[in-house]
Design a protein around this motif. Structure first.
Motif, PDB file in Angstrom:
ATOM      1  N   ILE A 151       0.831  -1.212   0.000  1.00 58.21           N
ATOM      2  CA  ILE A 151       0.000   0.000   0.000  1.00 58.21           C
ATOM      3  C   ILE A 151       0.862   1.257   0.000  1.00 58.21           C
ATOM      4  N   ALA A 152       1.875   1.295   0.817  1.00 60.00           N
ATOM      5  CA  ALA A 152       2.764   2.458   0.839  1.00 60.00           C
ATOM      6  C   ALA A 152       3.447   2.653  -0.509  1.00 60.00           C
ATOM      7  N   ALA A 153       3.801   1.546  -1.169  1.00 58.52           N
ATOM      8  CA  ALA A 153       4.476   1.636  -2.461  1.00 58.52           C
ATOM      9  C   ALA A 153       3.513   1.982  -3.587  1.00 58.52           C
ATOM     10  N   GLY A 154       2.272   1.530  -3.473  1.00 55.21           N
ATOM     11  CA  GLY A 154       1.296   1.778  -4.537  1.00 55.21           C
ATOM     12  C   GLY A 154      -0.013   2.323  -3.999  1.00 55.21           C
ATOM     13  N   PRO A 155      -0.020   3.546  -3.488  1.00 55.30           N
ATOM     14  CA  PRO A 155      -1.241   4.098  -2.866  1.00 55.30           C
ATOM     15  C   PRO A 155      -2.378   4.369  -3.836  1.00 55.30           C
ATOM     16  N   GLU A 195     -19.483   5.143   2.962  1.00 54.12           N
ATOM     17  CA  GLU A 195     -18.888   4.097   3.796  1.00 54.12           C
ATOM     18  C   GLU A 195     -17.733   3.406   3.087  1.00 54.12           C
ATOM     19  N   ARG A 196     -17.914   3.087   1.806  1.00 48.27           N
ATOM     20  CA  ARG A 196     -16.836   2.419   1.084  1.00 48.27           C
ATOM     21  C   ARG A 196     -15.680   3.371   0.776  1.00 48.27           C
ATOM     22  N   ALA A 197     -15.968   4.636   0.581  1.00 48.39           N
ATOM     23  CA  ALA A 197     -14.894   5.611   0.396  1.00 48.39           C
ATOM     24  C   ALA A 197     -14.068   5.735   1.663  1.00 48.39           C
ATOM     25  N   THR A 198     -14.738   5.792   2.804  1.00 52.12           N
ATOM     26  CA  THR A 198     -14.023   5.873   4.079  1.00 52.12           C
ATOM     27  C   THR A 198     -13.227   4.615   4.357  1.00 52.12           C
ATOM     28  N   ALA A 199     -13.756   3.458   3.982  1.00 52.10           N
ATOM     29  CA  ALA A 199     -13.030   2.203   4.172  1.00 52.10           C
ATOM     30  C   ALA A 199     -11.737   2.196   3.359  1.00 52.10           C
ATOM     31  N   ALA A 200     -11.778   2.702   2.129  1.00 47.63           N
ATOM     32  CA  ALA A 200     -10.562   2.770   1.309  1.00 47.63           C
ATOM     33  C   ALA A 200      -9.551   3.720   1.929  1.00 47.63           C
ATOM     34  N   PHE A 201     -10.036   4.828   2.488  1.00 46.30           N
ATOM     35  CA  PHE A 201      -9.137   5.765   3.157  1.00 46.30           C
ATOM     36  C   PHE A 201      -8.461   5.105   4.358  1.00 46.30           C
ATOM     37  N   ARG A 202      -9.205   4.354   5.134  1.00 42.54           N
ATOM     38  CA  ARG A 202      -8.631   3.668   6.293  1.00 42.54           C
ATOM     39  C   ARG A 202      -7.617   2.617   5.861  1.00 42.54           C
ATOM     40  N   THR A 203      -7.893   1.933   4.774  1.00 43.89           N
ATOM     41  CA  THR A 203      -6.929   0.954   4.255  1.00 43.89           C
ATOM     42  C   THR A 203      -5.613   1.634   3.911  1.00 43.89           C
ATOM     43  N   LEU A 204      -5.694   2.792   3.308  1.00 39.58           N
ATOM     44  CA  LEU A 204      -4.489   3.542   2.962  1.00 39.58           C
ATOM     45  C   LEU A 204      -3.742   3.987   4.209  1.00 39.58           C
ATOM     46  N   ALA A 205      -4.451   4.610   5.132  1.00 35.18           N
ATOM     47  CA  ALA A 205      -3.803   5.121   6.345  1.00 35.18           C
ATOM     48  C   ALA A 205      -3.161   3.996   7.148  1.00 35.18           C
ATOM     49  N   ASP A 206      -3.843   2.865   7.284  1.00 36.63           N
ATOM     50  CA  ASP A 206      -3.277   1.742   8.037  1.00 36.63           C
ATOM     51  C   ASP A 206      -2.061   1.161   7.338  1.00 36.63           C
ATOM     52  N   GLY A 207      -2.105   1.083   6.028  1.00 36.27           N
ATOM     53  CA  GLY A 207      -0.980   0.531   5.285  1.00 36.27           C
ATOM     54  C   GLY A 207       0.274   1.366   5.389  1.00 36.27           C
ATOM     55  N   LEU A 208       0.118   2.661   5.523  1.00 32.13           N
ATOM     56  CA  LEU A 208       1.278   3.543   5.635  1.00 32.13           C
ATOM     57  C   LEU A 208       2.032   3.317   6.941  1.00 32.13           C
ATOM     58  N   THR A 209       1.323   2.939   7.980  1.00 34.45           N
ATOM     59  CA  THR A 209       1.983   2.734   9.283  1.00 34.45           C
ATOM     60  C   THR A 209       2.762   1.422   9.355  1.00 34.45           C
ATOM     61  N   LYS A 210       2.561   0.548   8.400  1.00 35.92           N
ATOM     62  CA  LYS A 210       3.198  -0.776   8.427  1.00 35.92           C
ATOM     63  C   LYS A 210       4.489  -0.849   7.634  1.00 35.92           C
ATOM     64  N   CYS A 211       4.904   0.230   7.020  1.00 33.49           N
ATOM     65  CA  CYS A 211       6.048   0.129   6.100  1.00 33.49           C
ATOM     66  C   CYS A 211       6.973   1.333   6.223  1.00 33.49           C
ATOM     67  N   PRO A 212       8.116   1.196   6.877  1.00 34.75           N
ATOM     68  CA  PRO A 212       9.093   2.290   6.913  1.00 34.75           C
ATOM     69  C   PRO A 212       9.927   2.377   5.633  1.00 34.75           C
ATOM     70  N   SER A 213      10.125   1.252   4.945  1.00 33.87           N
ATOM     71  CA  SER A 213      10.929   1.250   3.717  1.00 33.87           C
ATOM     72  C   SER A 213      10.583   0.013   2.892  1.00 33.87           C
ATOM     73  N   SER A 214      10.920   0.067   1.609  1.00 30.55           N
ATOM     74  CA  SER A 214      10.618  -1.063   0.721  1.00 30.55           C
ATOM     75  C   SER A 214      11.547  -1.058  -0.476  1.00 30.55           C
ATOM     76  N   THR A 215      11.560  -2.188  -1.180  1.00 30.02           N
ATOM     77  CA  THR A 215      12.287  -2.325  -2.443  1.00 30.02           C
ATOM     78  C   THR A 215      11.284  -2.720  -3.513  1.00 30.02           C
TER      79      THR A 215
END
Length: 291
Positions: A151-155, A195-215
């Motif tokens: 998610i962080a790599a492909g928002p 509701e579905r728009a907010t769910a997609a936003f939450r998916t994005l926000a949660d995914g950002l917290t799980k990834c400090p770096s990537s390849t």
């Protein structure tokens, strides 16, 4: 070092029939080889024939001539008026309409109408950008390690927007020179309900917290390393920065907002601080989104 833009949008008629030209009839030859004198031929009687001098014209013939004259008059009138009507019709068809501020064939209230134009973005960014590639659907998830960084790599990919959206548009603008030294990406995803728009936003926000770096690995097998710095999300807004390793300060500054039934994103990529410009463009874009 090659700059990558992972955090924007990984993304004959038949011949005419000619009438045969009548052949010229040679003059009849006289006894000495010369042309025989022509014999006058009386014209056949008809509506347009003139009576010989002294002849009495019957009343019916006079009426017929008047009818022919009227018909000829109307033919001339039609021949004169038709070009004017044609020109008037062409003028009406091409008469400039009242400006709507939208590109041609774009209906008001659609995601295309909500998108900021290249001129508008140029004014906000303080530099000239031109329109680049667009996509009307989210791209597939990216190839990334570790997998939780998808998610962080492909928002702007299916990792966030999924398949539930009902309208989508991603558009990238770039510097006028085409060097790739400055890019702006706008994304609008419209969902059936808030509701579905907010769910997609939450998916994005949660995914950002799980990834400090990537390849990341592109389709050509080339890899690039990225580091992510996300700010704590607000109720409807989240901002973050993605920096490419070893690219002389090249980074992409992101902001995502949920508004009613839409999830919108803006990313500005440059070598320098693009956060202020990202916020200005996000403000304008969110203000135009109607759903």
């Amino acid at each position: 070092m090659t700059k990558h833009y992972w955090n924007q949008d990984p993304a004959a008629p038949a011949p005419p029939t000619w009438q045969q030209t009548p052949r010229a009839v040679p003059p009849q030859l006289g006894r000495d080889g010369g042309a025989a004198p022509s014999v006058p031929v009386q014209p056949a009687a008809g509506p347009g024939a003139q009576p010989p001098p002294g002849a009495v014209t019957p009343p019916g013939a006079r009426a017929a001539r008047r009818g022919v004259g009227v018909l000829r008059h109307w033919r001339l009138l039609v021949a004169a008026v038709m070009p004017c009507l044609l020109l008037a019709g062409i003028g009406w068809w091409f008469w400039p309409q009242k400006p709507t501020g939208l590109p041609p064939h774009i209906a008001e209230g659609t995601v295309q109408a909500d998108l900021l134009s290249a001129d508008s973005v140029s004014k906000l960014a303080g530099t000239t950008v031109v329109a680049g590639p667009q996509s009307n659907r989210p791209h597939a998830p990216l190839a990334v390690t570790p997998s939780e960084c998808v998610i962080a790599a492909g928002p702007t990919t299916q990792s966030v927007y999924g398949q539930a959206w009902k309208a989508f548009l991603s558009a990238t603008y770039q510097d006028a020179a085409g060097s790739g030294s400055y890019t702006v990406n706008q994304v609008i995803g419209v969902f059936p309900d808030s509701e579905r728009a907010t769910a997609a936003f939450r998916t994005l926000a949660d995914g950002l917290t799980k990834c400090p770096s990537s390849t990341l690995t592109d389709q050509a097998g080339r890899t690039s390393k990225w580091a992510y710095t996300a700010h704590a999300p607000f109720a409807v807004v989240v901002t973050w920065k993605a920096t490419q390793d070893g690219a002389a300060g090249w980074a992409c500054y992101h902001q995502a907002r949920v508004k009613d039934t839409s999830l919108v994103q803006v990313a500005v990529c440059q070598a320098g601080d693009g956060a202020p410009t990202t916020s200005k463009i996000a403000d304008e874009l969110a203000g135009k989104v109607t759903g």
